[in-house]
Design an enzyme around this catalytic site. Structure first.
Site, PDB file in Angstrom:
ATOM      1  CG  ASN A 148      -0.332  -0.025   2.510  1.00 36.61           C
ATOM      2  OD1 ASN A 148       0.752  -0.607   2.672  1.00 36.61           O
ATOM      3  ND2 ASN A 148      -0.930   0.609   3.480  1.00 36.61           N
ATOM      4  N   GLY A 224       2.338  -5.842   7.284  1.00 39.08           N
ATOM      5  CA  GLY A 224       1.396  -6.519   6.392  1.00 39.08           C
ATOM      6  C   GLY A 224       0.163  -6.946   7.164  1.00 39.08           C
ATOM      7  CB  THR A 228       1.035 -12.234   6.594  1.00 33.91           C
ATOM      8  OG1 THR A 228       0.026 -12.166   5.598  1.00 33.91           O
ATOM      9  CG2 THR A 228       2.323 -12.697   5.986  1.00 33.91           C
ATOM     10  CD  GLU A 246       4.640  -1.591  13.409  1.00 37.41           C
ATOM     11  OE1 GLU A 246       3.484  -1.195  13.624  1.00 37.41           O
ATOM     12  OE2 GLU A 246       5.549  -1.508  14.251  1.00 37.41           O
ATOM     13  CB  CYS A 280      -2.249   0.031   8.429  1.00 38.00           C
ATOM     14  SG  CYS A 280      -0.920   1.215   8.664  1.00 38.00           S
ATOM     15  CD  GLU A 459       8.094  -0.520  11.591  1.00 37.79           C
ATOM     16  OE1 GLU A 459       7.258   0.244  11.084  1.00 37.79           O
ATOM     17  OE2 GLU A 459       8.655  -1.428  10.955  1.00 37.79           O
TER      18      GLU A 459
HETATM   19  P1  NAD Z   1       0.390  -9.324   3.307  1.00 36.58           P
HETATM   20  O1  NAD Z   1       0.485  -9.782   4.718  1.00 36.58           O
HETATM   21  O2  NAD Z   1      -0.356 -10.152   2.351  1.00 36.58           O
HETATM   22  O3  NAD Z   1       1.844  -9.163   2.675  1.00 36.58           O
HETATM   23  C1  NAD Z   1       2.833  -8.330   3.237  1.00 36.58           C
HETATM   24  C2  NAD Z   1       4.193  -8.833   2.816  1.00 36.58           C
HETATM   25  O4  NAD Z   1       4.433 -10.113   3.390  1.00 36.58           O
HETATM   26  C3  NAD Z   1       4.368  -9.027   1.312  1.00 36.58           C
HETATM   27  O5  NAD Z   1       5.677  -8.680   0.945  1.00 36.58           O
HETATM   28  C4  NAD Z   1       4.141 -10.517   1.136  1.00 36.58           C
HETATM   29  O6  NAD Z   1       4.754 -11.056   0.002  1.00 36.58           O
HETATM   30  C5  NAD Z   1       4.781 -11.058   2.406  1.00 36.58           C
HETATM   31  N1  NAD Z   1       4.310 -12.365   2.856  1.00 36.58           N
HETATM   32  C6  NAD Z   1       3.095 -12.944   2.636  1.00 36.58           C
HETATM   33  N2  NAD Z   1       3.055 -14.162   3.213  1.00 36.58           N
HETATM   34  C7  NAD Z   1       4.252 -14.349   3.818  1.00 36.58           C
HETATM   35  C8  NAD Z   1       4.810 -15.410   4.596  1.00 36.58           C
HETATM   36  N3  NAD Z   1       4.130 -16.529   4.864  1.00 36.58           N
HETATM   37  N4  NAD Z   1       6.057 -15.257   5.075  1.00 36.58           N
HETATM   38  C9  NAD Z   1       6.747 -14.138   4.833  1.00 36.58           C
HETATM   39  N5  NAD Z   1       6.293 -13.105   4.099  1.00 36.58           N
HETATM   40  C10 NAD Z   1       5.041 -13.217   3.600  1.00 36.58           C
HETATM   41  O7  NAD Z   1      -0.168  -7.851   3.385  1.00 36.58           O
HETATM   42  P2  NAD Z   1      -0.539  -6.887   2.168  1.00 36.58           P
HETATM   43  O8  NAD Z   1      -1.811  -7.381   1.565  1.00 36.58           O
HETATM   44  O9  NAD Z   1       0.659  -6.694   1.315  1.00 36.58           O
HETATM   45  O10 NAD Z   1      -0.801  -5.502   2.940  1.00 36.58           O
HETATM   46  C11 NAD Z   1      -2.026  -5.142   3.482  1.00 36.58           C
HETATM   47  C12 NAD Z   1      -2.015  -5.352   4.977  1.00 36.58           C
HETATM   48  O11 NAD Z   1      -0.924  -4.664   5.563  1.00 36.58           O
HETATM   49  C13 NAD Z   1      -3.236  -4.780   5.650  1.00 36.58           C
HETATM   50  O12 NAD Z   1      -3.703  -5.699   6.611  1.00 36.58           O
HETATM   51  C14 NAD Z   1      -2.735  -3.528   6.335  1.00 36.58           C
HETATM   52  O13 NAD Z   1      -3.451  -3.106   7.457  1.00 36.58           O
HETATM   53  C15 NAD Z   1      -1.358  -3.940   6.701  1.00 36.58           C
HETATM   54  N6  NAD Z   1      -0.517  -2.763   6.922  1.00 36.58           N
HETATM   55  C16 NAD Z   1      -0.128  -2.453   8.202  1.00 36.58           C
HETATM   56  C17 NAD Z   1       0.640  -1.323   8.442  1.00 36.58           C
HETATM   57  C18 NAD Z   1       1.084  -0.958   9.836  1.00 36.58           C
HETATM   58  O14 NAD Z   1       1.984  -0.144   9.963  1.00 36.58           O
HETATM   59  N7  NAD Z   1       0.493  -1.510  10.887  1.00 36.58           N
HETATM   60  C19 NAD Z   1       1.015  -0.510   7.379  1.00 36.58           C
HETATM   61  C20 NAD Z   1       0.599  -0.851   6.090  1.00 36.58           C
HETATM   62  C21 NAD Z   1      -0.162  -1.987   5.869  1.00 36.58           C
END
Ligand code: NAD
Length: 478
Positions: A148, A224, A228, A246, A280, A459
């Site tokens: 995002n 993410g 995950t 996060e 997020c 962070e």
């Molecule tokens: P995601 O969890 O699908 O993926 C995030 C990253 O993790 C990607 O690079 C992905 O390839 C990797 N990944 C996926 N499965 C994995 C595994 N089993 N092992 C290691 N790495 C793996 O998330 P997304 O769809 O890319 O992002 C959206 C999510 O991120 C939303 O839930 C959002 O709230 C969250 N987010 C949180 C913050 C925060 O600061 N709290 C900021 C931005 C986004």
């Protein structure tokens, strides 16, 4: 058509098994690049390169690390237009937003942690003996980022990790790989020693999972989804790796009757729909005190209706495309669920079909829903799109209970001119970040992160340096 590479040991290289993933432009639906679908062997090579580079990098004096990080900031700045365009094309966000937010923040991340490294010090406790603490870099660390805010969030991890003397293996989202590749070019150009920074592209379940499980990776900084994060914690915990997670949010925007109305509505709209609601920190549950509810609803819905959904390259566009077809279907399914749960869709609720260049893009109308109880799924689960709910409340205690009544605890925004109430509510909210009469006003020195299922660890500022170092206490008999 771009064919992206990994960056391992100072060199750009294809994935060892030669597999690639298609990368589509969310605004047009067209394939715009091929992304390495790296496997365990690529991860192994990147970790080995980072391990080899570590002893030398850890010994580099702070002044030199400062200069290298500042050089990265300068080079990012010099390529900022190109980076903004790449970010907009990868994510579907408006180009102006990438120009104003994503890329400037990535530059600031490098400047901020470059400056921090010059001020980083440790403690001494002179007593009968002299006790002091040294904080040493960990070694090889993994930085895993979502789609995002791709460069913004990746650099938020990479800059402090490098500043503190670690070597990094970065895994950007497979949906937004381009700016991480450009960062690798810039780091190479800045003159970093080979192996200090590496990028491995690929699917999370393959490349990401291999990185998390690798025994030589001492820490994982992950942003993410909560799902995950749970999986990463499950793998990392028995290996005793350091972790910051996060994760997702279901953030409340709480509007009391005595809030500054104009500003509250405008900011609630911004909090709801910025970046198509794909932040997020977005305020997706809007709690409004009952005497103000009708007036607020009318004004809020009217503004949501007039948000311009369009081509991300058009400067007048306020809402770009969602990240993917799959995500669009997911957002749509939540609107369906809201209807089944008894919700009333006040505006939006459907895909938007544009004409011309963007006719096959993944656009969604800003959506406002009411009449849903706080415990229904739509008010409990993260949607991560331009869909928000309105919930009336009577008393302060009720607002706090609704706000805290989800598994998440990332952020909250509270609107009131009653000073005592503002502090009281801020204290009672289960959220890592609380904004009073504002939203997403950030200072990079403050701890950033969530409570409950929104994450683990923090962070930002010194928190990042604490995470990316291991303290060692030394005692000298006097
Ligand atoms: P995601 O969890 O699908 O993926 C995030 C990253 O993790 C990607 O690079 C992905 O390839 C990797 N990944 C996926 N499965 C994995 C595994 N089993 N092992 C290691 N790495 C793996 O998330 P997304 O769809 O890319 O992002 C959206 C999510 O991120 C939303 O839930 C959002 O709230 C969250 N987010 C949180 C913050 C925060 O600061 N709290 C900021 C931005 C986004």
């Amino acid at each position: 058509m771009q064919r992206l590479s990994n960056f391992i040991g100072g060199e750009f290289s294809p994935p060892i098994e030669g597999r690639y993933l298609e990368k589509r432009d969310p605004a047009t639906g067209e394939v715009i690049a091929f992304v390495p679908a790296s496997g365990a062997q690529d991860v192994e090579a990147a970790v080995a390169a980072a391990q080899q580079a570590f002893p030398q990098w850890a010994a580099v004096p702070a002044e030199e690390r400062f200069s290298l990080l500042m050089r990265v900031a300068e080079l990012l700045e010099a390529r900022s237009e190109e980076l903004a365009l790449a970010e907009s094309r990868d994510t579907g966000k408006p180009l102006w937003l990438a120009r104003q937010v994503d890329i400037p923040r990535a530059i600031r991340n490098f400047r901020f942690f470059a400056a921090a490294v010059l001020h980083w010090s440790s403690e001494a406790y002179p007593a009968q003996a002299l006790h002091y603490t040294i904080r040493q870099p960990l070694g090889v660390v993994a930085c895993i980022a979502p789609w995002n805010l791709p460069l913004y969030l990746l650099t938020w991890k990479v800059a402090p990790a490098l500043a503190a003397g670690n070597c990094v293996v970065a895994k950007p989202s497979e949906l937004t790989p381009t700016t991480a590749t450009m960062l690798a070019q810039i780091i190479q150009q800045a003159g970093f020693p080979a192996g200090v920074f590496n990028v491995v592209h690929g699917e999370g379940s393959v490349a990401g999972a291999a990185l998390v499980a690798h025994p030589a990776v001492r820490a994982i900084s992950f942003t993410g989804g909560t799902h995950t994060g749970r999986e990463i914690a499950r793998i990392a915990a028995p290996l005793f790796k350091k972790l910051t997670l996060e994760l997702g949010g279901k953030n409340p925007t709480i509007i009391f009757t005595d809030s500054p109305f104009e500003q509250a509505v405008a900011e609630a709209v911004r909090a709801a729909f910025s970046n198509q609601g794909e932040i997020c920190l977005c305020g997706s549950r809007i709690l409004v005190q009952r005497p103000l509810y009708e007036r607020f609803r009318q004004e809020f819905v009217q503004r949501a209706r007039t948000l311009r959904v369009g081509d991300p390259l058009d400067p007048s566009t306020q809402q770009g495309a969602l990240i993917s077809e799959a995500h669009l279907q997911r957002v749509l399914s939540y609107v369906e669920l809201a209807r089944q749960e008894g919700g009333i869709v006040l505006c939006g609720g459907e895909q938007i079909r544009l004409e011309g260049r963007c006719r096959n893009g993944y656009f969604f109308a800003p959506t406002v829903i009411e009449e849903l109880g706080p415990k229904c799924r739509v008010n409990q689960e993260e949607i991560f799109g331009p869909v928000v709910t309105l919930l009336p409340f009577d008393e302060e205690e009720e607002a706090i209970a609704i706000a805290n009544g989800t598994p998440y605890g990332l952020a909250a925004s509270v609107w009131t001119e009653n000073l005592a109430r503002a502090h009281r509510v801020a204290g009672a909210l289960q959220a890592g970040i609380v904004w009073i009469n504002c939203w997403m006003v950030r200072d990079l020195r403050t701890p950033f992160g969530g409570m409950k299922q929104s994450g683990l660890g923090r962070e930002g500022g010194w928190e990042a340096f604490y995470f990316f170092t291991e303290p060692k206490s030394v005692t000298v008999a006097l």
